[in-house]
Design a protein around this motif. Structure first.
Motif, PDB file in Angstrom:
ATOM      1  N   THR A  30       0.836  -1.202   0.000  1.00  0.00           N
ATOM      2  CA  THR A  30       0.000   0.000   0.000  1.00  0.00           C
ATOM      3  C   THR A  30       0.872   1.253   0.000  1.00  0.00           C
ATOM      4  O   THR A  30       0.657   2.174  -0.783  1.00  0.00           O
ATOM      5  CB  THR A  30      -0.893   0.028   1.257  1.00  0.00           C
ATOM      6  OG1 THR A  30      -1.522  -1.239   1.378  1.00  0.00           O
ATOM      7  CG2 THR A  30      -1.924   1.116   1.151  1.00  0.00           C
ATOM      8  N   VAL A  31       1.862   1.274   0.874  1.00  0.00           N
ATOM      9  CA  VAL A  31       2.726   2.446   0.963  1.00  0.00           C
ATOM     10  C   VAL A  31       3.459   2.659  -0.351  1.00  0.00           C
ATOM     11  O   VAL A  31       3.550   3.772  -0.873  1.00  0.00           O
ATOM     12  CB  VAL A  31       3.727   2.286   2.127  1.00  0.00           C
ATOM     13  CG1 VAL A  31       4.814   3.339   2.037  1.00  0.00           C
ATOM     14  CG2 VAL A  31       2.994   2.377   3.449  1.00  0.00           C
ATOM     15  N   VAL A  37       1.037   7.575  -5.735  1.00  0.00           N
ATOM     16  CA  VAL A  37      -0.006   7.973  -6.674  1.00  0.00           C
ATOM     17  C   VAL A  37      -0.891   9.045  -6.039  1.00  0.00           C
ATOM     18  O   VAL A  37      -1.261  10.032  -6.680  1.00  0.00           O
ATOM     19  CB  VAL A  37      -0.831   6.747  -7.117  1.00  0.00           C
ATOM     20  CG1 VAL A  37      -2.013   7.191  -7.965  1.00  0.00           C
ATOM     21  CG2 VAL A  37       0.044   5.786  -7.903  1.00  0.00           C
ATOM     22  N   ALA A  38      -1.189   8.877  -4.767  1.00  0.00           N
ATOM     23  CA  ALA A  38      -2.012   9.873  -4.072  1.00  0.00           C
ATOM     24  C   ALA A  38      -1.312  11.221  -4.056  1.00  0.00           C
ATOM     25  O   ALA A  38      -1.929  12.262  -4.330  1.00  0.00           O
ATOM     26  CB  ALA A  38      -2.304   9.402  -2.652  1.00  0.00           C
ATOM     27  N   ILE A  39      -0.030  11.194  -3.769  1.00  0.00           N
ATOM     28  CA  ILE A  39       0.717  12.452  -3.725  1.00  0.00           C
ATOM     29  C   ILE A  39       0.775  13.093  -5.110  1.00  0.00           C
ATOM     30  O   ILE A  39       0.656  14.312  -5.264  1.00  0.00           O
ATOM     31  CB  ILE A  39       2.145  12.214  -3.177  1.00  0.00           C
ATOM     32  CG1 ILE A  39       2.058  11.759  -1.723  1.00  0.00           C
ATOM     33  CG2 ILE A  39       2.993  13.479  -3.284  1.00  0.00           C
ATOM     34  CD1 ILE A  39       3.400  11.478  -1.077  1.00  0.00           C
ATOM     35  N   MET A 428       5.697   7.509 -12.894  1.00  0.00           N
ATOM     36  CA  MET A 428       6.085   6.861 -11.652  1.00  0.00           C
ATOM     37  C   MET A 428       7.245   7.625 -11.021  1.00  0.00           C
ATOM     38  O   MET A 428       7.259   7.882  -9.817  1.00  0.00           O
ATOM     39  CB  MET A 428       6.510   5.430 -11.953  1.00  0.00           C
ATOM     40  CG  MET A 428       6.813   4.622 -10.731  1.00  0.00           C
ATOM     41  SD  MET A 428       5.313   3.954 -10.044  1.00  0.00           S
ATOM     42  CE  MET A 428       5.098   2.573 -11.105  1.00  0.00           C
ATOM     43  N   GLY A 429       8.211   8.018 -11.864  1.00  0.00           N
ATOM     44  CA  GLY A 429       9.349   8.779 -11.367  1.00  0.00           C
ATOM     45  C   GLY A 429       8.879  10.083 -10.734  1.00  0.00           C
ATOM     46  O   GLY A 429       9.305  10.463  -9.641  1.00  0.00           O
ATOM     47  N   LEU A 433       9.216  11.274  -6.976  1.00  0.00           N
ATOM     48  CA  LEU A 433       9.950  12.500  -6.706  1.00  0.00           C
ATOM     49  C   LEU A 433       9.232  13.303  -5.630  1.00  0.00           C
ATOM     50  O   LEU A 433       9.825  13.743  -4.649  1.00  0.00           O
ATOM     51  CB  LEU A 433      10.049  13.315  -7.999  1.00  0.00           C
ATOM     52  CG  LEU A 433      10.789  14.634  -7.898  1.00  0.00           C
ATOM     53  CD1 LEU A 433      12.258  14.404  -8.163  1.00  0.00           C
ATOM     54  CD2 LEU A 433      10.237  15.627  -8.901  1.00  0.00           C
ATOM     55  N   TRP A 434       7.934  13.462  -5.796  1.00  0.00           N
ATOM     56  CA  TRP A 434       7.129  14.165  -4.791  1.00  0.00           C
ATOM     57  C   TRP A 434       7.196  13.424  -3.463  1.00  0.00           C
ATOM     58  O   TRP A 434       7.413  14.021  -2.424  1.00  0.00           O
ATOM     59  CB  TRP A 434       5.667  14.256  -5.251  1.00  0.00           C
ATOM     60  CG  TRP A 434       5.424  15.322  -6.260  1.00  0.00           C
ATOM     61  CD1 TRP A 434       5.760  15.286  -7.562  1.00  0.00           C
ATOM     62  CD2 TRP A 434       4.792  16.575  -6.033  1.00  0.00           C
ATOM     63  NE1 TRP A 434       5.368  16.437  -8.189  1.00  0.00           N
ATOM     64  CE2 TRP A 434       4.754  17.257  -7.263  1.00  0.00           C
ATOM     65  CE3 TRP A 434       4.237  17.201  -4.915  1.00  0.00           C
ATOM     66  CZ2 TRP A 434       4.204  18.519  -7.412  1.00  0.00           C
ATOM     67  CZ3 TRP A 434       3.666  18.457  -5.061  1.00  0.00           C
ATOM     68  CH2 TRP A 434       3.673  19.112  -6.303  1.00  0.00           C
ATOM     69  N   ALA A 435       7.002  12.131  -3.541  1.00  0.00           N
ATOM     70  CA  ALA A 435       6.948  11.348  -2.306  1.00  0.00           C
ATOM     71  C   ALA A 435       8.267  11.453  -1.541  1.00  0.00           C
ATOM     72  O   ALA A 435       8.276  11.674  -0.329  1.00  0.00           O
ATOM     73  CB  ALA A 435       6.622   9.899  -2.619  1.00  0.00           C
TER      74      ALA A 435
END
Ligand SMILES: Nc1ncnc2c1ncn2[C@@H]1O[C@H](COP(=O)(O)OP(=O)(O)OP(=O)(O)O)[C@@H](O)[C@H]1O
Ligand SMILES: [Mg+2]
Lengths: 585, 366
Positions: A30-31, A37-39, A428-429, A433-435
């Protein structure tokens, strides 16, 4: 509390109790999948200049109109559609013809075709595209120089920096996987289905149209969608061939928005654009799955497994052989030879007798003396080994739960593990990156800018492949085998170790090697996450050196990389992936 | 109706040539139910497929209804789709992308000249009702049970009313009970239609109960061809005797030639001298196997005399099967199986006298 309970209620309780092990794996997945994706989605609604500036106060809808009112976006949409449709058409048609030739005709040398076509997997898109630039760029490409200098053409014969060039190169690149998907499709069809049509009075052509083609259709469409998703997400080919000529598709545009961020931060816009890209990929995957499910209904009990009657090629004998040879030359031999040649000359120039006498290994020494090469190689090895190992172990754990346990959320787990398949590498990258930046901001660690950032992105990207292969492998091992072991008195862990693992070994090693093969080839996500030397992997270094015009050095690296990859592909075959194929004929 | 002459067929495989059919001759009369019986790999399917035009023979001639469809010497080879046949495959080969109606309608739609829709519909419905699949026409074909798929395959093979029906182990994928029912049903159906049928099986019960003529194949050749009764009662070779029904073999040498009616002579065996029917042309001293079916042996009583092939035996094992008492008996050096009447009172270890009736014992060249 009862100290002793009857066996029966205890058993029931055990069943309902959540195994902490299962829960852990579930949370990890999940993490890894849901959070980035949520971010990403959240980020698309933020006008923060950099991901690190993100606060709830920056939320806005402004990015969407910004992106969608820009006429350039529609231009990209058009390019993407043409490019994906063209490349998929080329790739799938060539693969279909090759598969049909080996499965259903009397073409000679089948074992070479079965072994040779998958070898194209060892030619990374990046190098394939670069080799074709060296051959067919409008000004200095060998083919064009030859046409202009020797044959007296006024202008360049072919220009590889076009949509057509991208379609051609990406089409070639799609062939091996499409071929590997299509061969079993052709093979699993019971030949009696066609024979039944003959004995019903149908002529061969009528049989081909009404029976063979119709039976193949669902599988064929599924392969097409699958390949279209790959073409949509690939970054390397449009990056090398499209970007210099300002021909952008989704993947290169998202990259540009991020790469130029240093001057003009537009992360929110990149996310907003990525949303559509993601949406298209997800919808395509959804249809892919529906088709796969539907085609299961079409699987037929086959009688005796004799091979179907082979179609004699007759006067098409030589054209067919020529077609196969042409593919091998264009997809494998020519790119390799071009890079080999380029790596051996002093400075890049079209082949001539004079050049051959001056050849040397100069560029190879250059590469080894080059300061960044050593650290890049270390990074790459570290990244590739870590990725392959984590993917293999994690997929095994996930599949074991999905296939063999009664864990309540096992279906969700399976779907979640498959979802990244539909997420393009560049997106995905970006999500990661945000995460990473958020993660680092809160914890003070330095995930971003470490090689582990690349590892994590690739792990998530390949988990879909890993679990799908692993599910199938575990399903094949009949649970009777394990039960037989437990009944023989083996405790669970020994059953796992003595019975299960040896049977699984070929699959585990196969997945490991294949992930190595995939992760060393891809440049998209590592480029997005590029943050200095410590994140530089081989594909990224090749990309930047190419950008700097050091083509000879790139060629030297490419040749060494391809030799390594050829070895891996052969190793994969040796491990039995596709062994059945080699044996069949 | 069907004539196969000197048929040869080989397969090219990675290990070399497999000569699967080696000179088969068959003559089938109109309306006959003809069965090819034999163990796995003997070439039954190959012969049938050559007849259907699905394999190209190496040599020989095949004609269907007086029309030459294959001839090696004359280089004639009419393709499957122009032979007047219907065929049921072992895997049924039901097209999964069509519903039941379309599966059956397919052969009609492929017939030369356009058949009106209403006529197609009538014929399909008639064919479906023939195999008792009325009401299933809209069902997608994969949603049928094994037995229903088998009926569907039959309806599809029969719908264009071909001269010849070819069946390759059509019952082998069904469970035992259904197989029993379908045996009689299938035979009744083709007999009612009067269609010439070639049936391939390795199940002797199917062959014996359904056929007009049974041909037993061994390694690419037909070794015996006769009515089910004759195949069982007068096997011509040891192979046929062993393949069909349970059989005891006693090895021996002829010690007295056939005298007069019934070709009965005498064979010296380890159980003593046995009087039995000798093969044609056998002479004194020839090595033979004496074949005795378990159900032909009986316990000696007061009326039995020594000349009746009376032997002393010891019962080794008894299995009560309900309708019979199956025993294993040691006779001299041989172990033999017997089927006695269930009311017989014998015990394991008991010494008894058995009679092998001379007219039920048959010596075959070994
Ligand atoms: N397509 C083929 N390629 C190569 N060899 C074949 C092929 N078909 C059959 N054979 C071989 O030919 C021989 C006869 O095969 P055939 O299928 O006719 O046997 P069969 O009598 O029908 O056996 P079964 O009862 O098992 O169906 C066998 O030795 C088989 O291995
Ligand atoms: Mg067979």
């Amino acid at each position: 509390m009862a100290t002793r309970t009857l066996d029966f209620p205890k058993m029931r309780f055990d069943r309902r109790k959540l195994n902490p092990w299962h829960v852990t794996i579930f949370l990890v997945v999940t993490v890894l999948v849901a959070v980035p994706v949520a971010i990403l989605i959240l980020g698309s609604f933020s006008n923060a200049k950099m991901p690190t500036d993100f606060t709830w106060a920056t939320l806005t809808f402004a990015n969407y109109p910004e992106v969608w009112l820009d006429p350039g976006t529609y231009n990209i949409l058009y390019n993407t559609v043409v490019y994906v449709a063209g490349a998929t058409f080329v790739g799938v048609s060539v693969a279909a013809i090759l598969a049909w030739l080996v499965e259903r005709t009397t073409i000679p040398g089948k074992i070479w075709i079965y072994a040779g076509v998958p070898l194209a997997l060892a030619v990374p898109g990046l190098l394939q595209a670069m080799a074709w630039v060296i051959l067919a760029s409008p000004r200095s490409g060998f083919i064009n120089r030859f046409a202009m200098d020797k044959l007296g053409f006024e202008s360049a014969l072919i220009d590889i920096y076009t949509l057509g060039g991208m379609i051609f190169v990406e089409g070639l690149r799609l062939v091996p996987t499409a071929f590997l998907m299509m061969v079993p499709l052709l093979r699993s069809m019971d030949p009696a289905l066609e024979e039944a049509a003959y004995t019903s009075g149908a002529r061969p052509l009528s049989t081909a149209r009404k029976i063979t083609l119709m039976l193949m259709a669902p599988g064929f469409v599924a392969v097409t969608i699958y390949q279209a998703i790959i073409a949509l997400e690939v970054f390397e080919v449009p990056g090398v061939l499209g970007m210099p000529a300002d021909i952008h598709v989704f993947s290169t545009r998202v990259y540009m928005l991020v790469a130029e961020a240093e001057f003009l931060p537009t992360y929110g816009q990149a996310n907003a654009l990525a949303m559509l890209y993601l949406g298209v990929a997800l919808v395509a995957s959804y249809f892919y799955w529906r088709l796969i499910r539907r085609s299961e209904r079409f699987t037929v009990v086959t009688g005796k497994g004799y091979r179907p009657k082979l179609t004699p090629l007759g006067k098409w004998h030589y054209p067919a052989i020529g077609f196969v040879v042409l593919f091998m030359v264009l997809a494998i031999i020519l790119p390799f030879l071009v890079l080999l040649y380029t790596s051996l000359v002093k400075t890049l120039q079209p082949p001539s007798w004079d050049v051959f006498s001056t050849m040397s290994f100069k560029w190879y020494s250059w590469v080894f003396d080059y300061g960044r090469f050593g650290s890049t190689l270390t990074n790459t090895f570290q990244m590739v080994f870590a990725t392959a190992t984590i993917v293999t172990v994690l997929s095994f754990a996930i599949s074991l739960i999905v296939v063999r346990s009664k864990f309540v959320a096992r279906r969700v787990l399976d779907q979640m593990a498959f979802m990244p398949h539909a997420i393009p590498g560049v997106v995905m990258g970006l999500a990661f990156l945000w995460a990473f930046l958020q993660f680092d901001k809160f914890t003070g660690t330095a995930m971003f800018g470490s090689i582990w950032s690349v590892v994590l992105v690739f792990v998530v990207s390949f988990i879909a492949y890993g679990t799908r292969t692993m599910n199938a492998a575990i399903l094949q091992i009949h649970s009777d085998l394990e039960e037989a072991a437990s009944v023989s008195g083996a405790p669970p862990w020994r059953t796992l170790w003595r019975v299960f693992m040896p049977l699984m070994m070929p699959s585990l090693v196969g997945i490991w090697v294949y992930v190595v093969l995939l992760s060393v080839r891809l440049a998209g996500a590592p480029l997005i996450l590029y943050e200095g030397r410590r994140t530089e992997v081989l594909a990224v270094l090749i990309w930047y050196l190419w950008d700097d015009g050091e083509w000879e050095a790139v060629a030297a690296m490419g040749v060494m990389l391809m030799i390594g990859l050829f070895t891996l592909v052969l190793l994969l075959r040796g491990l039995g992936f596709g062994r059945s194929m080699a044996q069949a004929r | 109706m069907i004539k196969i002459e000197n048929l040869h067929l080989s397969y090219q495989t990675d290990e070399g040539m497999v000569h699967a059919v080696r000179g088969v001759n068959i003559d089938i009369a109109e309306g006959q139910f003809f069965t090819l019986l034999g163990p796995s790999g003997c070439g039954k399917t190959t012969t049938l497929r050559a007849l259907a035009g699905l394999e190209t023979p190496a040599d020989g001639e095949i004609s269907i209804d007086g029309k030459l469809v294959y001839s090696g010497p004359k280089s004639i080879n009419i393709p499957s789709y122009r032979r007047d046949i219907g065929m049921v495959f072992q895997s049924y080969a039901i097209w999964p992308h069509m519903d039941v109606f379309e599966n059956v309608a397919f052969p009609l739609r492929e017939m030369g000249g356009r058949m009106p829709k209403s006529k197609i519909r009538d014929k399909v419905l008639a064919a479906l009702s023939l195999v008792q699949l009325d009401g299933y026409e809209d069902r997608p074909a994969p949603f049928l049970s094994g037995g229903q798929q088998q009926r569907l395959a039959l309806a599809r093979a029969l719908v264009k009313e071909p001269k010849v029906l070819l069946l390759d182990e059509p019952l082998s994928n069904l469970d035992a009970k259904l197989r029993d029912e379908m045996r009689t049903e299938l035979r009744d159906l083709v007999k009612r239609l009067g269609i010439t049928t070639v049936y391939v099986t390795h199940d002797q019960l199917e062959a014996l109960t359904m056929s007009d003529v049974v041909a037993v194949m061994e390694t690419g050749l037909i070794v015996q061809e006769s009515t089910p009764f004759d195949i069982y009662e007068e096997p011509r070779t040891r192979f046929v005797a062993a393949f069909i029904g349970q059989t005891n073999f006693v090895e021996g040498k002829i010690d007295a030639a056939a005298n007069g009616a019934g070709r009965v002579g005498s064979v010296a065996t380890s159980c003593g001298s046995l009087r039995c029917i000798l093969p044609d042309g056998a002479g004194i001293g020839d090595a033979v196997s004496v074949v005795v079916r378990p159900e032909d042996v009986y316990l000696a009583d007061q009326r039995s005399v020594d000349g009746d092939n009376m032997v002393t035996a010891e019962i080794a094992e008894i299995v009560f099967m309900g309708e019979t008492l199956e025993c294993t008996a040691i006779v001299g050096a041989e172990t033999m199986r017997l089927k006695l009447h269930p009311s017989t009172r014998v015990e394991a270890g008991q010494s008894i006298k058995l009679v092998f009736p001379a007219d039920r014992c048959r010596a075959l060249a070994s």
